[in-house]
Design a protein around this motif. Structure first.
Motif, PDB file in Angstrom:
ATOM      1  N   HIS A 151      52.252  69.498  66.605  1.00 26.69           N
ATOM      2  CA  HIS A 151      52.562  67.622  67.345  1.00 26.69           C
ATOM      3  C   HIS A 151      53.790  67.199  66.085  1.00 26.69           C
ATOM      4  O   HIS A 151      53.724  66.008  65.504  1.00 26.69           O
ATOM      5  CB  HIS A 151      52.012  66.778  67.525  1.00 26.69           C
ATOM      6  CG  HIS A 151      50.342  67.404  67.916  1.00 26.69           C
ATOM      7  ND1 HIS A 151      50.879  67.653  69.460  1.00 26.69           N
ATOM      8  CD2 HIS A 151      49.264  67.881  68.345  1.00 26.69           C
ATOM      9  CE1 HIS A 151      49.568  68.063  70.022  1.00 26.69           C
ATOM     10  NE2 HIS A 151      48.986  68.503  69.000  1.00 26.69           N
ATOM     11  N   PRO A 152      55.242  67.614  65.445  1.00 21.67           N
ATOM     12  CA  PRO A 152      56.033  67.436  64.769  1.00 21.67           C
ATOM     13  C   PRO A 152      56.752  65.906  64.937  1.00 21.67           C
ATOM     14  O   PRO A 152      57.353  65.407  64.078  1.00 21.67           O
ATOM     15  CB  PRO A 152      56.674  68.389  64.975  1.00 21.67           C
ATOM     16  CG  PRO A 152      56.427  69.351  65.871  1.00 21.67           C
ATOM     17  CD  PRO A 152      55.375  69.253  66.342  1.00 21.67           C
ATOM     18  N   ASP A 153      56.361  65.583  66.100  1.00 26.03           N
ATOM     19  CA  ASP A 153      57.526  64.241  66.463  1.00 26.03           C
ATOM     20  C   ASP A 153      56.077  63.342  67.068  1.00 26.03           C
ATOM     21  O   ASP A 153      56.612  62.364  67.532  1.00 26.03           O
ATOM     22  CB  ASP A 153      57.689  64.576  68.404  1.00 26.03           C
ATOM     23  CG  ASP A 153      58.968  65.531  68.089  1.00 26.03           C
ATOM     24  OD1 ASP A 153      59.587  65.659  66.968  1.00 26.03           O
ATOM     25  OD2 ASP A 153      58.654  66.141  68.813  1.00 26.03           O
ATOM     26  N   ALA A 154      54.955  63.089  66.467  1.00 25.38           N
ATOM     27  CA  ALA A 154      53.678  61.739  66.345  1.00 25.38           C
ATOM     28  C   ALA A 154      54.001  61.605  65.270  1.00 25.38           C
ATOM     29  O   ALA A 154      54.809  61.839  64.430  1.00 25.38           O
ATOM     30  CB  ALA A 154      52.183  62.822  66.286  1.00 25.38           C
ATOM     31  N   SER A 155      53.768  60.229  65.764  1.00 21.69           N
ATOM     32  CA  SER A 155      54.126  59.539  64.770  1.00 21.69           C
ATOM     33  C   SER A 155      52.783  58.989  64.113  1.00 21.69           C
ATOM     34  O   SER A 155      51.511  59.315  64.990  1.00 21.69           O
ATOM     35  CB  SER A 155      54.668  57.561  64.972  1.00 21.69           C
ATOM     36  OG  SER A 155      53.501  57.348  65.949  1.00 21.69           O
ATOM     37  N   VAL A 156      52.585  58.749  62.806  1.00 19.02           N
ATOM     38  CA  VAL A 156      51.642  58.418  61.521  1.00 19.02           C
ATOM     39  C   VAL A 156      51.540  57.488  61.528  1.00 19.02           C
ATOM     40  O   VAL A 156      52.164  56.377  60.770  1.00 19.02           O
ATOM     41  CB  VAL A 156      51.633  59.530  60.958  1.00 19.02           C
ATOM     42  CG1 VAL A 156      50.068  59.570  60.122  1.00 19.02           C
ATOM     43  CG2 VAL A 156      52.098  60.727  61.659  1.00 19.02           C
ATOM     44  N   THR A 157      49.746  56.278  61.960  1.00 20.76           N
ATOM     45  CA  THR A 157      50.039  54.857  60.789  1.00 20.76           C
ATOM     46  C   THR A 157      48.823  55.074  59.986  1.00 20.76           C
ATOM     47  O   THR A 157      47.822  55.929  60.495  1.00 20.76           O
ATOM     48  CB  THR A 157      49.334  54.437  62.048  1.00 20.76           C
ATOM     49  OG1 THR A 157      50.441  53.637  63.590  1.00 20.76           O
ATOM     50  CG2 THR A 157      49.144  52.557  61.861  1.00 20.76           C
ATOM     51  N   LEU A 158      49.302  55.111  58.534  1.00 23.02           N
ATOM     52  CA  LEU A 158      48.298  55.037  57.980  1.00 23.02           C
ATOM     53  C   LEU A 158      47.918  53.537  57.342  1.00 23.02           C
ATOM     54  O   LEU A 158      48.214  52.816  57.247  1.00 23.02           O
ATOM     55  CB  LEU A 158      48.901  55.247  56.303  1.00 23.02           C
ATOM     56  CG  LEU A 158      50.066  56.329  56.565  1.00 23.02           C
ATOM     57  CD1 LEU A 158      50.271  57.023  55.390  1.00 23.02           C
ATOM     58  CD2 LEU A 158      48.408  58.207  57.407  1.00 23.02           C
ATOM     59  N   ARG A 159      46.668  53.562  57.287  1.00 23.03           N
ATOM     60  CA  ARG A 159      45.641  52.520  56.438  1.00 23.03           C
ATOM     61  C   ARG A 159      44.770  53.300  55.707  1.00 23.03           C
ATOM     62  O   ARG A 159      43.073  53.277  56.164  1.00 23.03           O
ATOM     63  CB  ARG A 159      45.043  51.484  58.189  1.00 23.03           C
ATOM     64  CG  ARG A 159      44.145  50.680  57.338  1.00 23.03           C
ATOM     65  CD  ARG A 159      43.746  50.267  58.573  1.00 23.03           C
ATOM     66  NE  ARG A 159      44.643  48.851  59.702  1.00 23.03           N
ATOM     67  CZ  ARG A 159      45.652  48.390  59.338  1.00 23.03           C
ATOM     68  NH1 ARG A 159      45.416  47.850  58.352  1.00 23.03           N
ATOM     69  NH2 ARG A 159      46.992  47.518  59.850  1.00 23.03           N
ATOM     70  N   ASP A 160      44.765  52.416  54.425  1.00 25.87           N
ATOM     71  CA  ASP A 160      43.968  52.706  53.431  1.00 25.87           C
ATOM     72  C   ASP A 160      43.564  51.442  53.254  1.00 25.87           C
ATOM     73  O   ASP A 160      43.837  50.123  52.661  1.00 25.87           O
ATOM     74  CB  ASP A 160      45.066  52.832  52.244  1.00 25.87           C
ATOM     75  CG  ASP A 160      44.542  53.567  51.345  1.00 25.87           C
ATOM     76  OD1 ASP A 160      42.941  53.008  51.084  1.00 25.87           O
ATOM     77  OD2 ASP A 160      44.606  53.794  49.931  1.00 25.87           O
ATOM     78  N   LEU A 161      41.834  51.538  53.772  1.00 24.35           N
ATOM     79  CA  LEU A 161      41.679  50.395  54.074  1.00 24.35           C
ATOM     80  C   LEU A 161      40.674  50.035  52.163  1.00 24.35           C
ATOM     81  O   LEU A 161      40.080  48.683  52.471  1.00 24.35           O
ATOM     82  CB  LEU A 161      39.892  50.490  54.927  1.00 24.35           C
ATOM     83  CG  LEU A 161      40.127  50.736  56.096  1.00 24.35           C
ATOM     84  CD1 LEU A 161      38.949  50.851  56.544  1.00 24.35           C
ATOM     85  CD2 LEU A 161      40.727  49.699  56.538  1.00 24.35           C
ATOM     86  N   ALA A 162      40.811  50.864  51.108  1.00 26.65           N
ATOM     87  CA  ALA A 162      40.419  50.291  49.909  1.00 26.65           C
ATOM     88  C   ALA A 162      42.164  50.043  49.688  1.00 26.65           C
ATOM     89  O   ALA A 162      41.581  48.612  48.121  1.00 26.65           O
ATOM     90  CB  ALA A 162      40.122  51.525  49.089  1.00 26.65           C
ATOM     91  N   LYS A 163      42.971  50.449  49.742  1.00 27.01           N
ATOM     92  CA  LYS A 163      44.237  49.254  49.024  1.00 27.01           C
ATOM     93  C   LYS A 163      44.221  48.206  49.970  1.00 27.01           C
ATOM     94  O   LYS A 163      44.874  46.936  49.068  1.00 27.01           O
ATOM     95  CB  LYS A 163      45.330  50.412  49.209  1.00 27.01           C
ATOM     96  CG  LYS A 163      46.416  49.810  48.769  1.00 27.01           C
ATOM     97  CD  LYS A 163      47.796  51.528  49.002  1.00 27.01           C
ATOM     98  CE  LYS A 163      49.230  50.840  48.281  1.00 27.01           C
ATOM     99  NZ  LYS A 163      49.894  51.473  48.251  1.00 27.01           N
ATOM    100  N   ASN A 164      44.020  48.228  51.933  1.00 22.27           N
ATOM    101  CA  ASN A 164      44.370  46.858  51.938  1.00 22.27           C
ATOM    102  C   ASN A 164      43.364  46.128  52.498  1.00 22.27           C
ATOM    103  O   ASN A 164      42.951  47.070  53.347  1.00 22.27           O
ATOM    104  CB  ASN A 164      45.828  46.693  52.419  1.00 22.27           C
ATOM    105  CG  ASN A 164      46.462  47.154  52.175  1.00 22.27           C
ATOM    106  OD1 ASN A 164      47.509  46.459  50.922  1.00 22.27           O
ATOM    107  ND2 ASN A 164      47.706  48.857  52.241  1.00 22.27           N
TER     108      ASN A 164
END
Length: 200
Positions: A33-46
């Protein structure tokens, strides 16, 4: 698939084994799915703040007239829930710390479990209010626990996610990572094979 939510919780950040398995899974999905948007949530960093009486009080005040401080807490929780609602798939990295999930992940869960918003109680019991979608759980463990009574993570995650309506949960385990190089290599290779199969 338009939106992918990625949640990691390793204290080692992107160097953590669970995070690396997450990245493998994300790579497979984004290739499809090359057009998919990705949301990254790093709970250790933030990290999400741990639940306390004041934050819980803000959730209880949601239907009334919350104070300015309570409104801020609610807005933060609402944003996390909206992020989850917008996701067509969730990739969740879960290292095992002392037989449980990381405390930052539990704190996140405490902010997305909201009565009347993500679940409700009925005369027939609780009902999840989130639309089901795939959730890929990448579990990294130093020992071998899957299928044993010491695996507290799997039943907890299934119960919690199902409580919100998320029942399409797939687990990939990389276990015995602290039991020698051969075991580590074998476990990671096997996990990679399972990721390939799940995302085919």
């Amino acid at each position: 698939m338009k939106n992918i939510l990625v949640i990691t919780a390793s204290i080692f950040g992107q160097n953590g084994q669970s995070s690396q398995l997450v990245n493998q899974t994300l790579d497979k999905l984004t290739r499809q799915h090359p057009d998919a948007s990705v949301t990254l949530r790093d709970l250790a960093k933030n990290p999400v703040p741990h639940l306390d009486a004041e934050r819980f009080g803000a959730f209880l005040a949601a239907q009334g007239e919350p104070t300015a401080e309570q409104a801020d807490v609610l807005a933060f929780s609402d944003a996390l829930i909206d992020e989850l609602k917008q996701a067509d798939a969730v990739i969740l990295g879960v290292p095992m710390y002392n037989f449980g999930v990381p405390s930052v992940l539990k704190a996140y869960f405490d902010h997305i479990a909201r009565a009347g918003i993500t679940f409700r109680y009925t005369e027939n019991g609780p009902e999840g209010l989130l639309a089901d979608r795939p959730v890929y759980v990448l579990a990294a463990r130093g020992g071998i626990y899957a299928g044993t009574t010491n695996d507290s993570q799997t039943p907890f995650l299934r119960s919690f996610l199902g409580f919100l309506g998320l029942n399409s949960v797939e687990f990939v385990y990389a276990e015995g990572l602290n039991m020698g190089d051969d075991q580590k290599t074998s476990a990671l290779d096997q996990a990679g094979t399972e990721i390939d199969a799940l995302t085919a």
